[in-house]
Motif scaffolding. Structure first.
Motif, PDB file in Angstrom:
ATOM      1  N   ALA A  69       0.872  -1.328   0.011  1.00  0.00           N
ATOM      2  CA  ALA A  69      -0.071   0.087   0.008  1.00  0.00           C
ATOM      3  C   ALA A  69       0.852   1.232  -0.093  1.00  0.00           C
ATOM      4  CB  ALA A  69      -0.969  -0.118   1.266  1.00  0.00           C
ATOM      5  N   MET A  73       0.857   4.362  -2.959  1.00  0.00           N
ATOM      6  CA  MET A  73       0.137   5.435  -2.465  1.00  0.00           C
ATOM      7  C   MET A  73       1.248   6.633  -1.985  1.00  0.00           C
ATOM      8  SD  MET A  73      -2.586   3.932   0.026  1.00  0.00           S
ATOM      9  CE  MET A  73      -3.337   5.642   0.497  1.00  0.00           C
ATOM     10  N   VAL A  77      -0.906  11.194   1.254  1.00  0.00           N
ATOM     11  CA  VAL A  77      -2.464  10.407   1.118  1.00  0.00           C
ATOM     12  C   VAL A  77      -2.598   9.219   2.329  1.00  0.00           C
ATOM     13  CG1 VAL A  77      -4.161   9.091  -0.243  1.00  0.00           C
ATOM     14  CG2 VAL A  77      -2.621  11.063  -1.254  1.00  0.00           C
ATOM     15  N   LEU A  78      -1.415   8.656   2.571  1.00  0.00           N
ATOM     16  CA  LEU A  78      -1.255   7.434   3.302  1.00  0.00           C
ATOM     17  C   LEU A  78      -1.399   8.131   4.982  1.00  0.00           C
ATOM     18  CD1 LEU A  78      -1.016   4.574   4.148  1.00  0.00           C
ATOM     19  CD2 LEU A  78       1.422   4.737   3.891  1.00  0.00           C
ATOM     20  N   ALA A  81      -4.919   9.403   5.574  1.00  0.00           N
ATOM     21  CA  ALA A  81      -5.691   8.301   5.735  1.00  0.00           C
ATOM     22  C   ALA A  81      -5.643   7.730   7.276  1.00  0.00           C
ATOM     23  CB  ALA A  81      -5.646   7.136   4.733  1.00  0.00           C
ATOM     24  N   TYR A 119     -12.141   1.080   9.564  1.00  0.00           N
ATOM     25  CA  TYR A 119     -11.350   2.059   8.404  1.00  0.00           C
ATOM     26  C   TYR A 119     -11.726   3.602   8.780  1.00  0.00           C
ATOM     27  CZ  TYR A 119     -11.527  -2.568   6.402  1.00  0.00           C
ATOM     28  OH  TYR A 119     -11.115  -3.823   6.233  1.00  0.00           O
ATOM     29  N   TYR A 121     -11.129   6.014   6.846  1.00  0.00           N
ATOM     30  CA  TYR A 121     -10.718   6.709   5.698  1.00  0.00           C
ATOM     31  C   TYR A 121     -11.810   6.208   4.561  1.00  0.00           C
ATOM     32  CZ  TYR A 121      -8.244   2.503   4.796  1.00  0.00           C
ATOM     33  OH  TYR A 121      -8.003   1.191   4.640  1.00  0.00           O
ATOM     34  N   THR A 126      -7.755   5.653  -1.614  1.00  0.00           N
ATOM     35  CA  THR A 126      -6.677   4.625  -1.023  1.00  0.00           C
ATOM     36  C   THR A 126      -6.550   3.175  -1.763  1.00  0.00           C
ATOM     37  OG1 THR A 126      -8.294   3.760   0.448  1.00  0.00           O
ATOM     38  CG2 THR A 126      -6.918   5.447   1.225  1.00  0.00           C
ATOM     39  N   SER A 127      -5.442   2.401  -1.640  1.00  0.00           N
ATOM     40  CA  SER A 127      -5.210   1.211  -1.998  1.00  0.00           C
ATOM     41  C   SER A 127      -5.916   0.145  -0.994  1.00  0.00           C
ATOM     42  CB  SER A 127      -3.860   1.190  -2.102  1.00  0.00           C
ATOM     43  OG  SER A 127      -3.516  -0.592  -2.573  1.00  0.00           O
ATOM     44  N   LEU A 130      -3.966  -1.511   1.467  1.00  0.00           N
ATOM     45  CA  LEU A 130      -4.014  -0.617   2.813  1.00  0.00           C
ATOM     46  C   LEU A 130      -5.400  -1.344   3.666  1.00  0.00           C
ATOM     47  CD1 LEU A 130      -3.133   1.367   4.910  1.00  0.00           C
ATOM     48  CD2 LEU A 130      -4.653   3.113   3.697  1.00  0.00           C
ATOM     49  N   ASP A 131      -6.421  -1.585   2.804  1.00  0.00           N
ATOM     50  CA  ASP A 131      -7.740  -2.192   3.481  1.00  0.00           C
ATOM     51  C   ASP A 131      -7.484  -3.717   3.860  1.00  0.00           C
ATOM     52  OD1 ASP A 131      -8.931   0.233   2.433  1.00  0.00           O
ATOM     53  OD2 ASP A 131      -9.799  -0.921   0.868  1.00  0.00           O
TER      54      ASP A 131
END
Length: 221
Positions: A69, A73, A77-78, A81, A119, A121, A126-127, A130-131
């Motif tokens: 992730a 990204m 942004v990371l 998030a 979560y 965000y 997002t990628s 990351l989820d």
């Protein structure tokens, strides 16, 4: 305490025999406790090994997804998030008694019951990696706490086993043999005194018979 410091009387012999009986009973109870602690300790060690392998594998997978992730990204942004988490977890600690050992018990409570509350965000920027990473970490948290319970329980039970083992050894190799030696010493002394008393009585009896015999001879003359 050596045998020379023991008062060789029947009262002391009775006291030592009662003390020995109590020590033998306590020795058996402590051995049973040690054996049961060992059995439960080995069960916990096996559980600990399995949990650790599962937790380490889950954390490794989560870290791999997080690396992917981060590679896909922008850092800004990371960071945004993950800046303000929406979920909050509280930990409640209690204790469970196992063979006189208080082992910890952990319970977790989340502020948001919804599984999607982990979560913090939106999914638009997002990628999916990351989820997956956040989801894997959330899923492994209960197992991580369970691992902490088991490892701490193993430490506490190991300490109790060692303490019980020392008590068993002290009774088995020091106190019980010492009391048995003292009982044997007092018994021998009492038997010796009894024999000496019998010999003295026999001598007195012989002297009295001899004196009575001489008295009769003088009366006959």
């Amino acid at each position: 305490m050596s045998t020379t410091q023991v008062n060789p009387t029947r009262m002391e012999l009775t006291r030592l025999k009662r003390k020995l009986t109590t020590a033998l009973r306590g020795h058996k109870l402590l051995k049973d406790k040690r054996d049961e602690l060992m059995r439960q300790f080995l069960d916990l060690v096996r559980i600990n090994k399995t949990l650790r392998e599962e937790v380490e594998a889950a954390i490794k997978a989560a870290n791999q997804n997080f690396v992917l992730a981060r590679a896909g990204m922008l850092d800004e942004v990371l960071n945004v998030a993950l800046l303000a988490p929406t979920q909050r977890i509280s930990l409640e600690a209690s204790y469970q008694n196992i063979m006189s050992v208080d082992v910890p018990k952990f319970d977790i409570h989340t502020r948001v019951a919804d599984a999607q509350g982990i979560y913090s965000y939106g999914f638009a920027f997002t990628s999916s990696d990351l989820d997956d990473s956040v989801g894997a970490l959330a899923a492994v948290l209960p197992e991580l706490l369970r691992l902490a319970e088991v490892e701490k329980s193993c430490q506490l039970m190991a300490a109790e086993i060692e303490k019980t083992r020392r008590r068993v050894n002290a009774l088995e190799h020091v106190m019980i043999p010492r009391m048995q030696e003292q009982i044997k010493y007092i018994t021998m002394k009492l038997d010796e005194n009894e024999r000496s008393t019998q010999i003295r009585l026999m001598k007195v009896k012989d002297m009295m018979l001899e004196e009575a015999h001489h008295y009769k001879e003088r009366q006959g003359a």
